[in-house]
Design an enzyme around this catalytic site. Structure first.
Site, PDB file in Angstrom:
ATOM      1  N   CYS A 100       2.686  -7.150   1.434  1.00  0.00           N
ATOM      2  CA  CYS A 100       1.648  -6.487   2.222  1.00  0.00           C
ATOM      3  C   CYS A 100       0.728  -7.561   2.788  1.00  0.00           C
ATOM      4  CB  CYS A 100       0.867  -5.546   1.302  1.00  0.00           C
ATOM      5  SG  CYS A 100      -0.556  -4.783   2.096  1.00  0.00           S
ATOM      6  N   ASN A 101       0.628  -7.627   4.093  1.00  0.00           N
ATOM      7  CA  ASN A 101      -0.237  -8.636   4.722  1.00  0.00           C
ATOM      8  C   ASN A 101      -1.700  -8.394   4.393  1.00  0.00           C
ATOM      9  OD1 ASN A 101       1.393 -10.293   7.071  1.00  0.00           O
ATOM     10  ND2 ASN A 101       2.289  -8.314   6.624  1.00  0.00           N
ATOM     11  N   THR A 102      -2.079  -7.113   4.337  1.00  0.00           N
ATOM     12  CA  THR A 102      -3.488  -6.783   4.108  1.00  0.00           C
ATOM     13  C   THR A 102      -3.912  -7.180   2.694  1.00  0.00           C
ATOM     14  OG1 THR A 102      -3.190  -4.936   5.621  1.00  0.00           O
ATOM     15  CG2 THR A 102      -5.176  -4.909   4.281  1.00  0.00           C
ATOM     16  N   THR A 140       3.759  -5.224   7.131  1.00  0.00           N
ATOM     17  CA  THR A 140       5.126  -4.946   6.667  1.00  0.00           C
ATOM     18  C   THR A 140       5.616  -3.548   7.037  1.00  0.00           C
ATOM     19  OG1 THR A 140       4.215  -4.391   4.492  1.00  0.00           O
ATOM     20  CG2 THR A 140       5.086  -6.629   4.788  1.00  0.00           C
ATOM     21  N   SER A 155       0.838  -1.202   0.000  1.00  0.00           N
ATOM     22  CA  SER A 155       0.000   0.000   0.000  1.00  0.00           C
ATOM     23  C   SER A 155       0.874   1.254   0.000  1.00  0.00           C
ATOM     24  CB  SER A 155      -0.875   0.016   1.255  1.00  0.00           C
ATOM     25  OG  SER A 155      -0.050   0.062   2.409  1.00  0.00           O
ATOM     26  N   TYR A 187      -4.178   0.557   3.247  1.00  0.00           N
ATOM     27  CA  TYR A 187      -5.144  -0.449   2.770  1.00  0.00           C
ATOM     28  C   TYR A 187      -6.011  -0.964   3.926  1.00  0.00           C
ATOM     29  CZ  TYR A 187      -3.010  -1.428  -1.881  1.00  0.00           C
ATOM     30  OH  TYR A 187      -2.559  -1.379  -3.176  1.00  0.00           O
ATOM     31  N   GLY A 188      -5.412  -1.018   5.115  1.00  0.00           N
ATOM     32  CA  GLY A 188      -6.086  -1.645   6.260  1.00  0.00           C
ATOM     33  C   GLY A 188      -7.403  -0.988   6.639  1.00  0.00           C
TER      34      GLY A 188
HETATM   35  N1  DGL Z   1       1.914  -2.903   4.905  1.00  0.00           N
HETATM   36  C1  DGL Z   1       0.602  -3.412   4.905  1.00  0.00           C
HETATM   37  C2  DGL Z   1       0.411  -4.700   5.593  1.00  0.00           C
HETATM   38  O1  DGL Z   1       1.367  -5.453   5.647  1.00  0.00           O
HETATM   39  C3  DGL Z   1      -0.548  -2.494   4.731  1.00  0.00           C
HETATM   40  C4  DGL Z   1      -0.917  -1.617   5.855  1.00  0.00           C
HETATM   41  C5  DGL Z   1      -1.981  -0.664   5.393  1.00  0.00           C
HETATM   42  O2  DGL Z   1      -1.848  -0.109   4.321  1.00  0.00           O
HETATM   43  O3  DGL Z   1      -2.947  -0.495   6.139  1.00  0.00           O
HETATM   44  O4  DGL Z   1      -0.626  -5.033   6.074  1.00  0.00           O
END
Ligand code: DGL
Length: 259
Positions: A71-73, A182, A9, A40-41
């Site tokens: 990105c986990n999300t 991340t 994101s 993104y979250g």
């Molecule tokens: N870096 C992201 C993750 O690993 C996204 C966080 C976000 O944009 O809310 O979830």
């Protein structure tokens, strides 16, 4: 020469990408910070899915040999769909529950991530995979993402922000904290400062690069970090991405606008 795409994101995925140039020789990397849509979250799942598919298309046009969803999300929301559309390997993130369980002596772990990750079916399934008697507590830390993106806080202010969230954790004797976003490795110093000594913080970013190397059958080269073979793109401000990448990694880069 392999071509490898990464996206997040925003700047969080740099915590994964940072391990690539020191280990992988002779590759062309592409990194997209989808900053205009960060975080993104806090966005509707439909938007995160749409962005992930659009970025997957972007990387296909670049003819990448593999894609890392750093990105986990985006992984939680879109990994299945992205995988079903691409015929190349897609390496994705997930909270490192398994190593957490293996390392915890007190049988209590905490997962730090976005709400979208923690409420996803994918995360639920991941937890269900492990028939474990211990306890897992989840902690949503959206403010941390914004802080890493902006870089506006001093170390003291970041520590305060991190403490505010970690104080909410109910399990007091958890000995293992998992970075399930991340962006969070960029707050590791602050997290360490707040948590008791001896608490293990698990950052899976290096393991992701190692997995990528296994999939692409790349041997480690232990290079000096050379960022000239990374192309940076962003849907947000290019100068902001350049400035923050320098602040976070000491990398002097040029970012291009994403069409
Ligand atoms: N870096 C992201 C993750 O690993 C996204 C966080 C976000 O944009 O809310 O979830």
């Amino acid at each position: 020469m392999k071509k490898i795409g990464f996206f997040d994101s925003g700047l969080g995925g740099l915590s994964v990408l940072r391990h690539a140039p020191t280990r992988i020789n002779d590759a062309q990397f592409f990194y997209v910070a989808d900053s205009a849509y960060a975080p993104y979250g806090e966005k509707p799942e439909s938007l995160v899915l749409e962005r992930s598919l659009q970025l997957a298309d972007f990387f296909l046009k670049k003819e990448v040999d593999a894609l890392v969803i750093a990105c986990n999300t985006a992984t939680a929301v879109a990994a299945e769909e992205v995988r079903s559309r691409l015929s190349i390997p897609v390496v994705a993130m997930e909270p490192a529950i398994k190593p957490g369980i293996l390392h915890s002596q007190t049988q209590k772990i905490v997962v730090l991530a976005t709400k979208a990750t923690l409420k996803s079916e994918r995360y639920k399934n991941l937890k269900d995979l492990h028939d474990w008697d211990g306890k897992i507590e989840e902690c949503i830390c959206h403010e941390w993402v914004t802080a890493v993106e902006s870089g506006n806080l001093s170390f003291e202010e970041s520590c305060k922000m991190v403490k505010k969230q970690l104080d909410k954790v109910k399990i007091k004797d958890a000995d293992t904290y998992i970075l399930g976003c991340t962006h969070f490795p960029f707050l590791e110093k602050e997290i360490k400062q707040i948590l008791n000594k001896g608490i293990r913080i698990i950052d899976p970013s290096l393991a992701v690069i190692e997995q990528l190397m296994r999939i692409l059958r790349i041997e480690s080269d232990n290079n000096l970090s050379d960022v000239s073979n990374i192309e940076f793109y962003t849907s947000g401000s290019t100068s902001e991405v350049e400035k923050r990448t320098f602040q976070l990694l000491n990398w002097q880069i040029k970012a291009k606008p994403l069409d």
